[in-house]
Design a protein around this motif. Structure first.
Motif, PDB file in Angstrom:
ATOM      1  N   THR A 153       0.816  -1.216   0.000  1.00  0.00           N
ATOM      2  CA  THR A 153       0.000   0.000   0.000  1.00  0.00           C
ATOM      3  C   THR A 153       0.847   1.262   0.000  1.00  0.00           C
ATOM      4  OG1 THR A 153      -0.135  -0.109   2.417  1.00  0.00           O
ATOM      5  CG2 THR A 153      -1.912  -1.156   1.165  1.00  0.00           C
ATOM      6  N   THR A 154       2.156   1.126   0.272  1.00  0.00           N
ATOM      7  CA  THR A 154       3.095   2.243   0.199  1.00  0.00           C
ATOM      8  C   THR A 154       4.316   1.775  -0.585  1.00  0.00           C
ATOM      9  OG1 THR A 154       4.317   1.638   2.201  1.00  0.00           O
ATOM     10  CG2 THR A 154       2.350   3.033   2.482  1.00  0.00           C
ATOM     11  N   PRO A 155       5.110   2.703  -1.140  1.00  0.00           N
ATOM     12  CA  PRO A 155       6.325   2.290  -1.851  1.00  0.00           C
ATOM     13  C   PRO A 155       7.266   1.472  -0.969  1.00  0.00           C
ATOM     14  CG  PRO A 155       5.807   4.567  -2.375  1.00  0.00           C
ATOM     15  CD  PRO A 155       4.860   4.152  -1.287  1.00  0.00           C
ATOM     16  N   GLU A 156       7.363   1.838   0.303  1.00  0.00           N
ATOM     17  CA  GLU A 156       8.258   1.111   1.202  1.00  0.00           C
ATOM     18  C   GLU A 156       7.770  -0.325   1.418  1.00  0.00           C
ATOM     19  OE1 GLU A 156       8.647   5.335   1.463  1.00  0.00           O
ATOM     20  OE2 GLU A 156       6.874   4.074   1.858  1.00  0.00           O
ATOM     21  N   GLN A 157       6.462  -0.485   1.636  1.00  0.00           N
ATOM     22  CA  GLN A 157       5.922  -1.831   1.814  1.00  0.00           C
ATOM     23  C   GLN A 157       6.047  -2.638   0.525  1.00  0.00           C
ATOM     24  OE1 GLN A 157       1.640  -2.378   2.156  1.00  0.00           O
ATOM     25  NE2 GLN A 157       1.933  -3.788   3.887  1.00  0.00           N
ATOM     26  N   ASP A 158       5.838  -1.983  -0.612  1.00  0.00           N
ATOM     27  CA  ASP A 158       5.971  -2.660  -1.903  1.00  0.00           C
ATOM     28  C   ASP A 158       7.391  -3.210  -2.073  1.00  0.00           C
ATOM     29  OD1 ASP A 158       4.200  -3.283  -4.032  1.00  0.00           O
ATOM     30  OD2 ASP A 158       5.290  -1.926  -5.358  1.00  0.00           O
TER      31      ASP A 158
END
Length: 459
Positions: free
Chosen positions: A285-290
């Protein structure tokens, strides 16, 4: 008998959104759209649209029919070869397709090729193989926003004049509609799906196989008045994919696919390349989580083992028709990102041996290794035991074979099979000794969810 030589002729057309043409051609009974979605790239550059074929072929219940007339023999791949031989041999030059056959071969064709009996009753409403021979094609170049009409017909000038007139009068497509709700019913309960996965793990533990693909189907009654064009417009927007397809197979059956997976590509240089997908993570759901999910997929022992086993299987399949010493693995365990998931992807390549062609390649490699297991033959026997229903088109392939002998194909996953009365979605995953049955059920739900969401349904 040798096929006659032909030539490919092309004309340029002003750019139009492919959606406009799909809408204008929505009632063509043998419309073939080989779609490309997402960002344009080497494997997602061209959209190919064909209609009004010269001949059509169907294999259903072990019987082949061409143009509705039974043909001798029961070999669907030989019938496909005979169909292609009705077109001249023509070098397409820089164009991906100017004429040839486009169609699909369902999982049943692979069962036939491998000699696997089935306990399931086939669905009489759909063919096991459907293909059509086209003598011209619209080619949408997404990288350069150009449209070309290519043909092998000798009367190209007449075709071009008619197309230019039609093109000038082509109206824009109306806004897409919201699809009506449709409840989907799975072919087995979640507990039964988990039990099938657990049984597969037991068979692996017993040494019968190394890996097997377990899948399930969800079926809905088709909402009254819902047209294929509305379903496909919704699908290609919600699930853009490099190997999408809409095949209208005569009006009584349609295949609508958003496949991320190339099966086998055969170039004019006779090099065959396959890109099996094994290994999945959801998008973050966020670039970091991706990024974390991508890294987790790349490091997962179970997913890596699953992919490596299918790479080895595909090396064997291509090796059946390859020049000795030509099989290689130019790409191994890469993470590719799609609209809803990350996948682990590898590539296997080989050069065809003299005397081998696209049909021989299909005969050697169907059904796709990524949706069967290893060893393939025994995995397919176990699939037939453990799965609840006939796979139908699912886990087969969509293909095109040009008059120059080149071929491209995709695995039928993330797809909908539609008849006038029903819509079928399907999903599954690869099972290894490290598989957790609950996690495998969750992965199946992750894969099928975007399809069901089109109809406000959930797994």
């Amino acid at each position: 008998m040798d096929r006659p030589a032909g030539i490919v002729t092309t004309t340029f057309l002003p750019w139009r959104d492919p959606d406009d043409v799909l809408w204008a051609w929505r009632d063509e009974p043998w419309l073939a759209c080989l779609d490309s979605g997402g960002a344009p790239g080497p494997r997602a550059r061209w959209i190919i649209l064909c209609r009004r074929p010269v001949h059509v072929l169907e294999w259903r219940g072990g019987l082949c029919r061409r143009d509705g007339v039974p043909v001798a023999g029961t070999d669907p791949l030989q019938a496909l070869r005979t169909l292609l031989a009705l077109a001249p041999v023509a070098d397409t030059g820089p164009w991906p397709f100017a004429g040839g056959v486009i169609g699909f071969a369902g999982y049943g064709v692979g069962q036939w090729a491998e000699g696997i009996p089935t306990r399931h009753q086939p669905d009489p409403t759909r063919p096991d193989l459907s293909a059509a021979l086209y003598d011209h094609a619209l080619l949408f170049d997404r990288e350069h926003r150009q449209v070309h009409l290519a043909t092998i017909r000798p009367d190209a000038d007449q075709l071009f004049a008619a197309f230019h007139a039609e093109w000038a009068a082509l109206p824009p497509a109306p806004p897409p509609v919201t699809l009506p709700p449709a409840p989907f019913v799975p072919d087995r309960t979640p507990d039964h799906y988990v039990a099938a996965v657990a049984a597969a793990v037991e068979r692996i533990s017993a040494g019968e196989i190394f890996q097997v693909n377990i899948t399930g189907r969800h079926v809905a009654r088709r909402p009254h008045g819902l047209a294929d064009i509305d379903i496909y417009r919704a699908l290609r927007r919600a699930v853009p994919a490099p190997f999408g397809a809409w095949l209208a197979c005569g009006g009584a059956f349609s295949l609508l696919s958003a496949s991320p997976e190339r099966f086998v590509h055969l170039g004019r240089d006779r090099v065959a390349r396959t890109r099996p997908i094994k290994g999945t993570r959801p998008r973050g759901t966020t670039p970091e989580q991706d990024d974390r999910l991508r890294a987790d997929l790349a490091a997962d022992d179970k997913e890596r083992a699953e992919n490596l086993m299918i790479v080895d299987l595909m090396r064997n399949d291509l090796g059946r028709v390859a020049r000795i010493g030509s099989v290689s693995v130019p790409e191994l365990l890469s993470v590719e990102t799609f609209a809803h998931v990350h996948h682990l992807v590898s590539e296997v390549a080989a050069t065809l041996a003299p005397g081998q062609d696209a049909i021989d390649l299909l005969r050697a490699s169907l059904p796709p290794g990524s949706v069967t297991g290893a060893p393939k033959h025994q995995a397919m026997r176990i699939i037939d035991e453990l799965e609840e229903t006939d796979r139908g088109p699912y886990c087969g392939i969509v293909f095109r074979i040009g008059t120059d002998g080149a071929m491209d194909s995709s695995v039928i996953i993330r797809a909908l099979a539609a008849t006038p009365d029903t819509i079928v979605a399907a999903a599954g995953g690869g099972i290894t000794i490290l598989s957790d049955p609950q996690r495998e059920y969750a992965e199946m739900c992750l894969k099928i969810a975007p399809l069901l969401a089109l109809f406000e349904a959930i797994p």
